[in-house]
Write an enzyme that holds these catalytic residues in place. Structure first.
Site, PDB file in Angstrom:
ATOM      1  N   SER A  97      -0.363  12.137   2.938  1.00  0.00           N
ATOM      2  CA  SER A  97      -0.170  11.278   2.082  1.00  0.00           C
ATOM      3  C   SER A  97       0.482  11.609   0.824  1.00  0.00           C
ATOM      4  O   SER A  97       0.678  11.008  -0.129  1.00  0.00           O
ATOM      5  CB  SER A  97      -1.468  10.158   1.971  1.00  0.00           C
ATOM      6  OG  SER A  97      -2.459  11.054   1.816  1.00  0.00           O
ATOM      7  N   HIS A 156       4.124   9.463   7.702  1.00  0.00           N
ATOM      8  CA  HIS A 156       2.825   8.791   7.034  1.00  0.00           C
ATOM      9  C   HIS A 156       2.424   7.477   7.387  1.00  0.00           C
ATOM     10  O   HIS A 156       3.367   6.434   7.059  1.00  0.00           O
ATOM     11  CB  HIS A 156       3.135   8.973   5.560  1.00  0.00           C
ATOM     12  CG  HIS A 156       2.021   8.489   4.628  1.00  0.00           C
ATOM     13  ND1 HIS A 156       2.157   7.795   3.573  1.00  0.00           N
ATOM     14  CD2 HIS A 156       0.803   8.680   4.739  1.00  0.00           C
ATOM     15  CE1 HIS A 156       0.946   7.800   2.894  1.00  0.00           C
ATOM     16  NE2 HIS A 156       0.011   8.074   3.653  1.00  0.00           N
ATOM     17  N   GLU A 164       6.173   5.540   7.039  1.00  0.00           N
ATOM     18  CA  GLU A 164       6.853   6.224   5.879  1.00  0.00           C
ATOM     19  C   GLU A 164       7.435   7.478   6.320  1.00  0.00           C
ATOM     20  O   GLU A 164       6.519   8.263   6.527  1.00  0.00           O
ATOM     21  CB  GLU A 164       6.107   6.155   4.526  1.00  0.00           C
ATOM     22  CG  GLU A 164       6.771   6.559   3.313  1.00  0.00           C
ATOM     23  CD  GLU A 164       5.810   6.639   2.055  1.00  0.00           C
ATOM     24  OE1 GLU A 164       4.617   6.970   2.071  1.00  0.00           O
ATOM     25  OE2 GLU A 164       6.182   6.099   1.052  1.00  0.00           O
ATOM     26  N   ASN A 202       2.212   5.905  -2.168  1.00  0.00           N
ATOM     27  CA  ASN A 202       1.022   6.325  -2.928  1.00  0.00           C
ATOM     28  C   ASN A 202       1.317   6.503  -4.230  1.00  0.00           C
ATOM     29  O   ASN A 202       0.508   6.592  -4.857  1.00  0.00           O
ATOM     30  CB  ASN A 202       0.393   7.714  -2.269  1.00  0.00           C
ATOM     31  CG  ASN A 202      -0.309   7.156  -0.895  1.00  0.00           C
ATOM     32  OD1 ASN A 202      -1.056   6.247  -0.859  1.00  0.00           O
ATOM     33  ND2 ASN A 202      -0.527   8.191   0.021  1.00  0.00           N
TER      34      ASN A 202
HETATM   35  N1  3HC Z   1      -7.920  -1.978  13.884  1.00  0.00           N
HETATM   36  C1  3HC Z   1      -7.144  -2.710  14.646  1.00  0.00           C
HETATM   37  N2  3HC Z   1      -6.851  -4.066  14.371  1.00  0.00           N
HETATM   38  C2  3HC Z   1      -7.817  -4.367  13.078  1.00  0.00           C
HETATM   39  C3  3HC Z   1      -8.268  -3.591  12.395  1.00  0.00           C
HETATM   40  C4  3HC Z   1      -8.587  -2.112  12.786  1.00  0.00           C
HETATM   41  N3  3HC Z   1      -9.292  -1.253  12.155  1.00  0.00           N
HETATM   42  N4  3HC Z   1      -8.787  -4.305  11.193  1.00  0.00           N
HETATM   43  C5  3HC Z   1      -8.130  -5.463  11.423  1.00  0.00           C
HETATM   44  N5  3HC Z   1      -7.687  -5.605  12.550  1.00  0.00           N
HETATM   45  C6  3HC Z   1      -7.112  -6.700  13.054  1.00  0.00           C
HETATM   46  C7  3HC Z   1      -7.896  -7.952  13.299  1.00  0.00           C
HETATM   47  O1  3HC Z   1      -8.265  -7.671  14.648  1.00  0.00           O
HETATM   48  C8  3HC Z   1      -7.395  -9.171  13.201  1.00  0.00           C
HETATM   49  O2  3HC Z   1      -6.131  -9.340  14.195  1.00  0.00           O
HETATM   50  P1  3HC Z   1      -5.863 -10.932  14.766  1.00  0.00           P
HETATM   51  O3  3HC Z   1      -5.624 -11.571  13.389  1.00  0.00           O
HETATM   52  O4  3HC Z   1      -4.798 -10.674  15.546  1.00  0.00           O
HETATM   53  O5  3HC Z   1      -7.312 -11.513  15.192  1.00  0.00           O
HETATM   54  C9  3HC Z   1      -6.342  -8.905  11.896  1.00  0.00           C
HETATM   55  O6  3HC Z   1      -6.308  -7.350  11.873  1.00  0.00           O
HETATM   56  C10 3HC Z   1      -6.944  -9.444  10.465  1.00  0.00           C
HETATM   57  O7  3HC Z   1      -8.215  -8.600  10.501  1.00  0.00           O
HETATM   58  P2  3HC Z   1      -9.449  -9.618   9.966  1.00  0.00           P
HETATM   59  O8  3HC Z   1      -9.308 -11.029  10.134  1.00  0.00           O
HETATM   60  O9  3HC Z   1     -10.707  -8.894  10.387  1.00  0.00           O
HETATM   61  O10 3HC Z   1      -9.424  -9.229   8.520  1.00  0.00           O
HETATM   62  P3  3HC Z   1      -8.533  -9.273   7.496  1.00  0.00           P
HETATM   63  O11 3HC Z   1      -7.656 -10.693   7.621  1.00  0.00           O
HETATM   64  O12 3HC Z   1      -8.947  -9.423   6.188  1.00  0.00           O
HETATM   65  O13 3HC Z   1      -7.343  -8.202   7.690  1.00  0.00           O
HETATM   66  C11 3HC Z   1      -6.828  -6.028   7.287  1.00  0.00           C
HETATM   67  C12 3HC Z   1      -7.777  -7.019   7.517  1.00  0.00           C
HETATM   68  C13 3HC Z   1      -5.720  -5.869   8.170  1.00  0.00           C
HETATM   69  C14 3HC Z   1      -7.376  -4.729   6.796  1.00  0.00           C
HETATM   70  C15 3HC Z   1      -6.099  -6.468   5.703  1.00  0.00           C
HETATM   71  O14 3HC Z   1      -7.294  -6.955   4.748  1.00  0.00           O
HETATM   72  C16 3HC Z   1      -5.244  -5.658   5.226  1.00  0.00           C
HETATM   73  O15 3HC Z   1      -4.008  -5.691   5.461  1.00  0.00           O
HETATM   74  N6  3HC Z   1      -5.633  -4.817   4.153  1.00  0.00           N
HETATM   75  C17 3HC Z   1      -4.842  -4.032   3.297  1.00  0.00           C
HETATM   76  C18 3HC Z   1      -4.640  -2.754   4.042  1.00  0.00           C
HETATM   77  C19 3HC Z   1      -3.840  -1.782   3.395  1.00  0.00           C
HETATM   78  O16 3HC Z   1      -3.314  -1.849   2.151  1.00  0.00           O
HETATM   79  N7  3HC Z   1      -3.588  -0.610   3.889  1.00  0.00           N
HETATM   80  C20 3HC Z   1      -3.028   0.479   3.560  1.00  0.00           C
HETATM   81  C21 3HC Z   1      -3.861   1.326   2.868  1.00  0.00           C
HETATM   82  S1  3HC Z   1      -2.906   3.018   2.057  1.00  0.00           S
HETATM   83  C22 3HC Z   1      -2.924   4.134   3.410  1.00  0.00           C
HETATM   84  O17 3HC Z   1      -3.385   3.966   4.423  1.00  0.00           O
HETATM   85  C23 3HC Z   1      -1.956   5.308   2.880  1.00  0.00           C
HETATM   86  C24 3HC Z   1      -2.956   6.329   2.696  1.00  0.00           C
HETATM   87  O18 3HC Z   1      -2.102   7.548   2.482  1.00  0.00           O
HETATM   88  C25 3HC Z   1      -3.925   6.288   1.409  1.00  0.00           C
END
Ligand code: 3HC
Length: 284
Positions: free
Chosen positions: A119, A140, A152, A190
């Site tokens: 990242s 990424h 990315e 990031n």
């Molecule tokens: N694996 C698979 N599916 C998942 C999951 C996981 N770990 N977590 C959630 N899901 C799915 C659920 O099954 C659900 O699917 P459905 O709607 O089809 O039933 C859907 O995602 C929504 O989940 P929830 O209802 O449990 O919860 P939320 O609506 O709060 O969603 C989330 C959870 C998808 C994590 C959402 O909160 C989100 O998008 N958060 C932001 C995540 C983000 O910004 N990620 C980027 C981080 S930065 C990064 O990774 C880069 C690194 O280099 C730092």
């Protein structure tokens, strides 16, 4: 070259998500880890996630079984030799990554692309330890990998057009939307995300508001899916700190400087969801 088998090195938080998405998209997947215990834990996480997808009706039971059959753990990086593309997804630390790149360069066929899920670390620095810098690229992914749409792609100074085109094609087969960034620490996402999380931690550290109110403010006021402190827990506080340190070292700008609280939490083993505690408690 047709990509049929993808090798993945590292089956932690990101690696296991990448394994799942690759196998669900029809690729054969070979997975390497540092030791037997980590491999077992990582593959267990993949299995659980695939079974959950099946139980929620996202894939059929047959598809889940076929997906699991496409995944094979390997004891040694030498066993990744049949791979047509390898994605490295180990800890965010340059030296271990370089070691993996050197080994992969010796093991893989010369035409095989070696990608990294880094990242923040320079693609050029990883490419430089191989004899195939034109075939090294950043891929990424974002957490949780099965959900997040973005891939990315990061083009090192020597990455060829052909390598980029292959990575774009693989991204499309994985169902992801690709964006392309230059090899500059933090790339697109990031570079924007880390100062934002750092600022949220500073607000909390300064006692401006409770962590719940900081998160609710962003979630409800800006329509983000989660607030910045919840997001930091999801990303992992160790990863957040490692990326912040790379960005600060590279750009020297105060906005990338990790606040003391973040470093203290990592030292104390409060790494977020993956360790059970971060800004919030996940142990139940
Ligand atoms: N694996 C698979 N599916 C998942 C999951 C996981 N770990 N977590 C959630 N899901 C799915 C659920 O099954 C659900 O699917 P459905 O709607 O089809 O039933 C859907 O995602 C929504 O989940 P929830 O209802 O449990 O919860 P939320 O609506 O709060 O969603 C989330 C959870 C998808 C994590 C959402 O909160 C989100 O998008 N958060 C932001 C995540 C983000 O910004 N990620 C980027 C981080 S930065 C990064 O990774 C880069 C690194 O280099 C730092």
């Amino acid at each position: 070259m047709t990509i049929e088998t993808i090798g993945i090195v590292g089956c932690g938080l990101m690696g296991s998500g990448i394994v799942e998405v690759c196998a669900r998209s029809g690729f054969n997947v070979l997975v390497g880890e540092m030791n037997e215990d980590l491999l077992k834990a990582g593959l267990g996480r993949v299995r659980k996630s695939i079974e959950r997808a099946a139980s929620r009706g996202k894939i059929s039971a047959e598809e889940a079984e076929a997906t699991l059959r496409r995944i094979r753990g390997v004891a040694d990086l030498q066993d990744l030799a049949p791979a047509d593309l390898v994605i490295e997804a180990i800890t965010e630390n340059p030296e271990p990554k370089k070691m993996v790149f050197r080994t992969l360069d010796a093991v893989l066929r010369p035409e095989v692309i070696i990608a990294t899920n880094t990242s923040s670390i320079s693609i050029a620095a990883l490419a430089a330890v191989t004899g195939r810098p034109d075939k090294v690229i950043g891929m990424h992914f974002f957490n949780p990998v099965p959900v997040m749409q973005l891939l990315e792609l990061v083009r090192g100074i020597l990455t060829s057009d052909e390598t980029l085109a292959t990575a774009q094609e693989v991204g499309a087969r994985l169902g992801k939307t690709t964006v392309v960034a230059k090899d500059s620490p933090g790339f697109i996402v990031n570079r924007l995300l880390i100062p934002y999380i750092i600022d949220a931690i500073k607000l909390y550290e300064a006692g401006l508001a409770t962590k719940e109110d900081i998160d609710a403010g962003v979630k409800l006021g800006l329509a983000h899916p989660m607030g910045p402190l919840t997001l930091a827990d999801l990303v992992g506080l160790d990863t957040t700190l490692a990326v912040a340190d790379v960005l600060y070292e590279e750009y020297g700008e105060p906005r990338f400087k990790a606040p003391p609280l973040l470093r203290q939490m990592v030292t104390a083993g409060l790494l977020g969801r993956k360790s059970g505690r971060g800004f919030y408690d996940y142990r139940e």
